[in-house]
Design an enzyme around this catalytic site. Sequence first.
Site, PDB file in Angstrom:
ATOM      1  N   GLU A 222      48.788  44.240  48.408  1.00 19.58           N
ATOM      2  CA  GLU A 222      47.390  44.599  48.631  1.00 19.58           C
ATOM      3  C   GLU A 222      47.251  46.017  49.184  1.00 19.58           C
ATOM      4  O   GLU A 222      46.350  46.756  48.808  1.00 19.58           O
ATOM      5  CB  GLU A 222      46.716  43.597  49.583  1.00 19.58           C
ATOM      6  CG  GLU A 222      46.501  42.217  48.967  1.00 19.58           C
ATOM      7  CD  GLU A 222      45.577  42.244  47.751  1.00 19.58           C
ATOM      8  OE1 GLU A 222      44.791  43.189  47.613  1.00 19.58           O
ATOM      9  OE2 GLU A 222      45.668  41.317  46.926  1.00 19.58           O
TER      10      GLU A 222
ATOM     11  N   CYS B  68      35.184  42.849  32.758  1.00 18.31           N
ATOM     12  CA  CYS B  68      33.920  43.371  33.307  1.00 18.31           C
ATOM     13  C   CYS B  68      34.189  44.764  33.878  1.00 18.31           C
ATOM     14  O   CYS B  68      33.990  45.029  35.053  1.00 18.31           O
ATOM     15  CB  CYS B  68      33.394  42.418  34.385  1.00 18.31           C
ATOM     16  SG  CYS B  68      31.668  42.727  34.789  1.00 18.31           S
TER      17      CYS B  68
ATOM     18  N   CYS C  35      31.691  41.671  27.185  1.00 20.22           N
ATOM     19  CA  CYS C  35      30.907  40.490  27.559  1.00 20.22           C
ATOM     20  C   CYS C  35      31.134  39.318  26.608  1.00 20.22           C
ATOM     21  O   CYS C  35      31.094  38.159  27.021  1.00 20.22           O
ATOM     22  CB  CYS C  35      29.419  40.836  27.603  1.00 20.22           C
ATOM     23  SG  CYS C  35      29.053  42.091  28.827  1.00 20.22           S
TER      24      CYS C  35
ATOM     25  N   CYS D 183      33.828  37.113  27.878  1.00 19.85           N
ATOM     26  CA  CYS D 183      33.773  36.817  29.310  1.00 19.85           C
ATOM     27  C   CYS D 183      33.619  35.314  29.570  1.00 19.85           C
ATOM     28  O   CYS D 183      32.723  34.670  29.015  1.00 19.85           O
ATOM     29  CB  CYS D 183      32.592  37.570  29.926  1.00 19.85           C
ATOM     30  SG  CYS D 183      32.352  37.176  31.658  1.00 19.85           S
TER      31      CYS D 183
ATOM     32  N   CYS E  71      25.593  35.037  33.640  1.00 19.86           N
ATOM     33  CA  CYS E  71      25.402  36.460  33.935  1.00 19.86           C
ATOM     34  C   CYS E  71      23.952  36.892  33.703  1.00 19.86           C
ATOM     35  O   CYS E  71      23.472  36.949  32.571  1.00 19.86           O
ATOM     36  CB  CYS E  71      26.356  37.292  33.090  1.00 19.86           C
ATOM     37  SG  CYS E  71      26.220  39.051  33.441  1.00 19.86           S
TER      38      CYS E  71
HETATM   39 FE1  SF4 Z   1      30.519  41.258  33.303  1.00 16.68          FE
HETATM   40 FE2  SF4 Z   1      28.413  39.733  32.819  1.00 16.68          FE
HETATM   41 FE3  SF4 Z   1      29.583  40.991  30.830  1.00 16.68          FE
HETATM   42 FE4  SF4 Z   1      30.815  38.960  32.046  1.00 16.68          FE
HETATM   43  S1  SF4 Z   1      28.954  38.874  30.848  1.00 16.68           S
HETATM   44  S2  SF4 Z   1      31.734  40.920  31.440  1.00 16.68           S
HETATM   45  S3  SF4 Z   1      30.145  39.254  34.140  1.00 16.68           S
HETATM   46  S4  SF4 Z   1      28.541  41.934  32.550  1.00 16.68           S
END
Ligand code: SF4
Length: 413
Positions: free
Chosen positions: A58, A214, A221, A224, A230
């Site tokens: 970290e 993201c 997206c 995702c 989201c």
């Molecule tokens: Fe980021 Fe929302 Fe796109 Fe997922 S859907 S990558 S959380 S902006």
Amino acid sequence: APAPPPARHLFSDPAEVETLRGNLLAWYDRCKRDLPWRALAATEPDADRRGYAVWVSEIMLQQTQVATVINYYNRWMQKWPTLQALAQASLEEVNELWAGLGYYSRGKRLQEAARKVVSELAGQMPRTAEDLQKLLPGVGRYTAGAIASISYRQATGVVDGNVIRVLCRLRCIGADSSSPAVIDRLWDMANVLVDRSRPGDFNQALMELGATLCVPKAPLCGECPVKQHCQARRRKLFGNPPPVPDIEDCGVGDCPLCPPATEPWDSSLGVTNFPRKAAKKPPRVMRTATCVLERRGCHGAPEYLIVQRPSSGLLAGLWEFPSLPLAQDLQEEKEREELADHLQAWMGQPVAAKSLQFIGEVIHIFSHIHQTYVVYSLHLDGDVTLDPALSPSRWVTEDEFHASAVSTAMKKV
Ligand code: SF4
């Protein structure tokens, strides 16, 4: 007390939170990157060693890319596999291994904290985020949460740059994400979201999402795992959220989490409307004259003089060519004279300004400083007696120079 923010900015539905956790963890199990500290945290049976392994990773990962850290991490853990081993290392050894990783005070503080754990805490790492932050120098709220959740399974959230970006997008938070008010809300949110049975994996998954999908500029997206949760994506696809009673005032009143009225949603930016930050202060501009002093060593190979920087401040304890910060806008001739005077004090013998050969300029950007090194060289004949009352200094060959605790900027020089 300030009114709570509208529901749109919160995770108030337990069923939604449960689904989000499940989707994120399933994605993490499938797609997570293989990283040496993850392997150690998962397989090391000794709790103190596990905490130490996560702690080192970290600290190295603060401000530094994963790809750069891996090699340093492996070498570090090989050399100092335990807190006890690190506590016995010298600062010189720590700086040598850290050389090139940047932000050098991190290595020094890590070693000081290891010494404290060994001498004051009987070699036992504190087991909770609160104690880690309270007892270990250099361990802030984020690092404490990461160590406690990953090494000791404490159900505590973490907020770093990646998490800020993901949460601001998930909940359309467009107020300045570096402001204390927004940061506090994000910590609350991270603590609500964190999975109770797999807190370490959940936190790493959230950060992994920010690091791989993201991402700041062109988030993926479509791939995702939490896209259905989201708000930023929903807004991009469907425009403004429909006016339901608990969100209808959001953004028109003084919502502390919405973008300011002066900077409304920009449809050309899509989800990258979030997060938003106040403009950064421009970096400080500095100019430093530096001289590569060269002599023939006893075996005929060239040797170079390096001197040690003070033990506090920028690049503390690292070695460099003799250097002198310059006032801005000095004429070249004046710069050369000042450097010659500086070298003269070092060597106790006259140095003619015109004997300094101008080599060129090297620009190096530290986090908050735009540094220009004006580089000169000087070949010396005969022996030079360095003044022992000044900082430590030594002559090194080129190979020894590269193995010494020198910064990336000096390697460029
Ligand atoms: Fe980021 Fe929302 Fe796109 Fe997922 S859907 S990558 S959380 S902006």
